[in-house]
Enzyme design. Structure first.
Site, PDB file in Angstrom:
ATOM      1  N   ARG A 139      50.256  33.097  28.133  1.00  0.00           N
ATOM      2  CA  ARG A 139      48.964  33.284  28.789  1.00  0.00           C
ATOM      3  C   ARG A 139      48.682  32.033  29.614  1.00  0.00           C
ATOM      4  O   ARG A 139      48.951  30.910  29.180  1.00  0.00           O
ATOM      5  CB  ARG A 139      47.850  33.491  27.761  1.00  0.00           C
ATOM      6  CG  ARG A 139      46.502  33.751  28.418  1.00  0.00           C
ATOM      7  CD  ARG A 139      45.365  33.773  27.411  1.00  0.00           C
ATOM      8  NE  ARG A 139      44.080  33.892  28.098  1.00  0.00           N
ATOM      9  CZ  ARG A 139      42.899  33.713  27.520  1.00  0.00           C
ATOM     10  NH1 ARG A 139      42.840  33.407  26.233  1.00  0.00           N
ATOM     11  NH2 ARG A 139      41.785  33.828  28.230  1.00  0.00           N
ATOM     12  N   HIS A 140      48.153  32.219  30.810  1.00  0.00           N
ATOM     13  CA  HIS A 140      47.896  31.093  31.706  1.00  0.00           C
ATOM     14  C   HIS A 140      47.027  30.026  31.040  1.00  0.00           C
ATOM     15  O   HIS A 140      46.270  30.296  30.098  1.00  0.00           O
ATOM     16  CB  HIS A 140      47.207  31.578  32.982  1.00  0.00           C
ATOM     17  CG  HIS A 140      45.845  32.170  32.732  1.00  0.00           C
ATOM     18  ND1 HIS A 140      44.716  31.399  32.563  1.00  0.00           N
ATOM     19  CD2 HIS A 140      45.435  33.453  32.611  1.00  0.00           C
ATOM     20  CE1 HIS A 140      43.671  32.175  32.357  1.00  0.00           C
ATOM     21  NE2 HIS A 140      44.082  33.432  32.377  1.00  0.00           N
ATOM     22  N   GLU A 149      43.964  27.090  30.937  1.00  0.00           N
ATOM     23  CA  GLU A 149      42.531  27.235  31.194  1.00  0.00           C
ATOM     24  C   GLU A 149      42.237  27.227  32.698  1.00  0.00           C
ATOM     25  O   GLU A 149      42.715  26.368  33.436  1.00  0.00           O
ATOM     26  CB  GLU A 149      41.762  26.091  30.532  1.00  0.00           C
ATOM     27  CG  GLU A 149      40.255  26.200  30.717  1.00  0.00           C
ATOM     28  CD  GLU A 149      39.525  24.950  30.257  1.00  0.00           C
ATOM     29  OE1 GLU A 149      38.775  25.039  29.269  1.00  0.00           O
ATOM     30  OE2 GLU A 149      39.721  23.883  30.886  1.00  0.00           O
ATOM     31  N   LEU A 182      39.309  27.442  36.005  1.00  0.00           N
ATOM     32  CA  LEU A 182      37.997  26.865  36.314  1.00  0.00           C
ATOM     33  C   LEU A 182      36.859  27.748  35.822  1.00  0.00           C
ATOM     34  O   LEU A 182      35.790  27.255  35.454  1.00  0.00           O
ATOM     35  CB  LEU A 182      37.877  26.639  37.823  1.00  0.00           C
ATOM     36  CG  LEU A 182      38.707  25.476  38.383  1.00  0.00           C
ATOM     37  CD1 LEU A 182      38.732  25.513  39.904  1.00  0.00           C
ATOM     38  CD2 LEU A 182      38.159  24.142  37.893  1.00  0.00           C
ATOM     39  N   ARG A 196      46.380  31.524  38.836  1.00  0.00           N
ATOM     40  CA  ARG A 196      46.373  30.796  37.566  1.00  0.00           C
ATOM     41  C   ARG A 196      47.617  31.101  36.737  1.00  0.00           C
ATOM     42  O   ARG A 196      48.133  30.222  36.041  1.00  0.00           O
ATOM     43  CB  ARG A 196      45.096  31.080  36.776  1.00  0.00           C
ATOM     44  CG  ARG A 196      44.789  32.544  36.462  1.00  0.00           C
ATOM     45  CD  ARG A 196      43.363  32.653  35.934  1.00  0.00           C
ATOM     46  NE  ARG A 196      42.971  33.982  35.494  1.00  0.00           N
ATOM     47  CZ  ARG A 196      42.461  34.919  36.277  1.00  0.00           C
ATOM     48  NH1 ARG A 196      42.317  34.684  37.579  1.00  0.00           N
ATOM     49  NH2 ARG A 196      42.100  36.093  35.779  1.00  0.00           N
ATOM     50  N   GLU A 211      45.096  40.393  35.224  1.00  0.00           N
ATOM     51  CA  GLU A 211      44.100  40.510  34.171  1.00  0.00           C
ATOM     52  C   GLU A 211      43.339  41.825  34.324  1.00  0.00           C
ATOM     53  O   GLU A 211      43.290  42.424  35.407  1.00  0.00           O
ATOM     54  CB  GLU A 211      43.135  39.317  34.247  1.00  0.00           C
ATOM     55  CG  GLU A 211      41.988  39.320  33.249  1.00  0.00           C
ATOM     56  CD  GLU A 211      42.436  39.373  31.803  1.00  0.00           C
ATOM     57  OE1 GLU A 211      42.936  40.446  31.383  1.00  0.00           O
ATOM     58  OE2 GLU A 211      42.270  38.371  31.081  1.00  0.00           O
ATOM     59  N   ARG A 222      35.526  44.191  23.844  1.00  0.00           N
ATOM     60  CA  ARG A 222      36.440  44.344  22.720  1.00  0.00           C
ATOM     61  C   ARG A 222      36.794  45.775  22.348  1.00  0.00           C
ATOM     62  O   ARG A 222      37.652  45.987  21.496  1.00  0.00           O
ATOM     63  CB  ARG A 222      35.863  43.635  21.487  1.00  0.00           C
ATOM     64  CG  ARG A 222      35.805  42.124  21.640  1.00  0.00           C
ATOM     65  CD  ARG A 222      37.166  41.567  21.994  1.00  0.00           C
ATOM     66  NE  ARG A 222      37.159  40.120  22.180  1.00  0.00           N
ATOM     67  CZ  ARG A 222      38.105  39.441  22.804  1.00  0.00           C
ATOM     68  NH1 ARG A 222      39.131  40.087  23.315  1.00  0.00           N
ATOM     69  NH2 ARG A 222      38.025  38.139  22.937  1.00  0.00           N
TER      70      ARG A 222
END
Length: 343
Positions: free
Chosen positions: A97-98, A100, A102, A147, A201, A229
């Protein structure tokens, strides 16, 4: 790089799967292209944003030119997959997963908005690279978002093999021609990188750019939790996890899994929801199990593909560790070979 991609069929059968908008809502599209010595470029075209309702497919050009950044990737057909298995007893699959971004830092819904990494995200990507520096990588897949691409490139700067990751440009005939490599030796020291919007994403619709806490205060914590979720409930004008899984898993099965079958070791740098979707497929999770799955930014996950099965080995630790629990005998031998090459 915008959420735009192209596919080229060269003497083989390729399948493109996607989710495209219509008046009736989001529909699935499957396109097969067959060509012998004849290239057909197909481009996903967006109208100003990353929303699935704005995507459409268009033929850009057809030509007999086969040039690309490196030699065209030969994806084995399903009919030849049994023969491809014999090339390697096992192959490695790395999921990251990329780091963090901005907007992660600002606690904003990001989705398909294309924002870069923070300094912390850069550091996470470099640390991820150190953790996988002894694992072979033959191909890299990223999403179309910066990202994920930054994470993949920064991670590979730490790999001991020192091969150069190079993006495959097939968006136009000119792009292919201008990015062609003429040195066979240089090609051998390169790793093809393929950016695919299908690995993007989850698209958060009208939540994109909103502060997560302020959104919870406005709509209620229960409603926002349901949007974030639940498996099959999308946010307003956005994607549910189920919709994200449909495109991400279809792409994995059609484009990435054949590479593993052919003996290639693959790294995927993508996003929380697209990777959760792929892990759901790899680990055979239920829709209830996957919604509780959490992936930390910048932490690589290693799978071994062997005898048609995916075996999760966990997250590889740093290169200074003498015994790495995630390593198989084959990976240990690869690491030993690297030690002999560079010492």
């Amino acid at each position: 790089m915008a959420a735009t991609t192209s596919h080229q069929a060269i003497g083989s059968v390729r399948e493109c799967h996607g989710i495209f908008g219509s008046r009736d809502g989001i529909k699935n599209l499957s396109v097969k292209m067959i060509s012998k010595g004849f290239g057909v470029d197909v481009r996903l075209i967006t109208r100003g944003n990353c929303c699935p309702k704005s995507w459409k497919l268009g033929v850009i050009h057809a030509s007999s030119s086969h040039s690309s950044v490196v030699d065209p990737v030969q994806i084995p057909s399903k009919n030849n997959s049994s023969n491809s298995k014999k090339k390697s007893d096992e192959t490695a699959l790395i999921l990251i997963r990329h780091g963090e971004s901005l907007w992660n830092e600002k606690n904003l819904f990001t989705g398909c908005v294309d924002v870069p990494l923070t300094q912390k995200g850069v550091d996470e990507a470099i640390e991820a690279g150190k953790r996988i520096c002894n694992i072979p990588v033959d191909m890299i897949y990223t999403s179309a978002l910066i990202r994920a691409q930054m994470t993949a490139m920064l991670a590979m700067t730490q790999h001991r093999r020192k091969k150069v990751p190079i993006f495959m440009h097939s968006e136009s005939e000119q792009a292919q021609r201008w990015s062609r490599i003429y040195s066979e030796e240089t090609k051998k020291q390169s790793i093809p990188v393929i950016a695919a919007w299908q690995l993007n994403e989850r698209m958060y619709g009208e939540l994109q750019g909103l502060n997560k806490q302020e959104t919870a205060d406005r709509f209620g914590k229960e409603k926002v939790h349901e949007w974030r979720r639940s498996y099959d409930i999308p946010p307003p004008n956005g994607e549910s996890l189920e919709m994200c899984a449909h495109r991400a898993v279809a792409y994995f099965k059609d484009q990435i899994e054949p590479q593993l079958l052919s003996g290639k070791n693959v790294m995927i740098a993508a996003h929380g929801n697209s990777l959760r979707s792929i892990i759901m497929y790899l680990d055979k999770l239920t829709s209830q199990e996957v919604i509780s799955l959490e992936l930390s930014t910048g932490i690589p996950m290693l799978y071994i593909f062997k005898d048609g099965k995916f075996i999760r080995r966990g997250s590889p630790v740093g290169p200074s560790e003498a015994g790495v629990y995630a390593y198989t005998r084959s990976l240990a031998l690869y690491r030993q070979k690297l030690d002999e090459m560079f010492h």
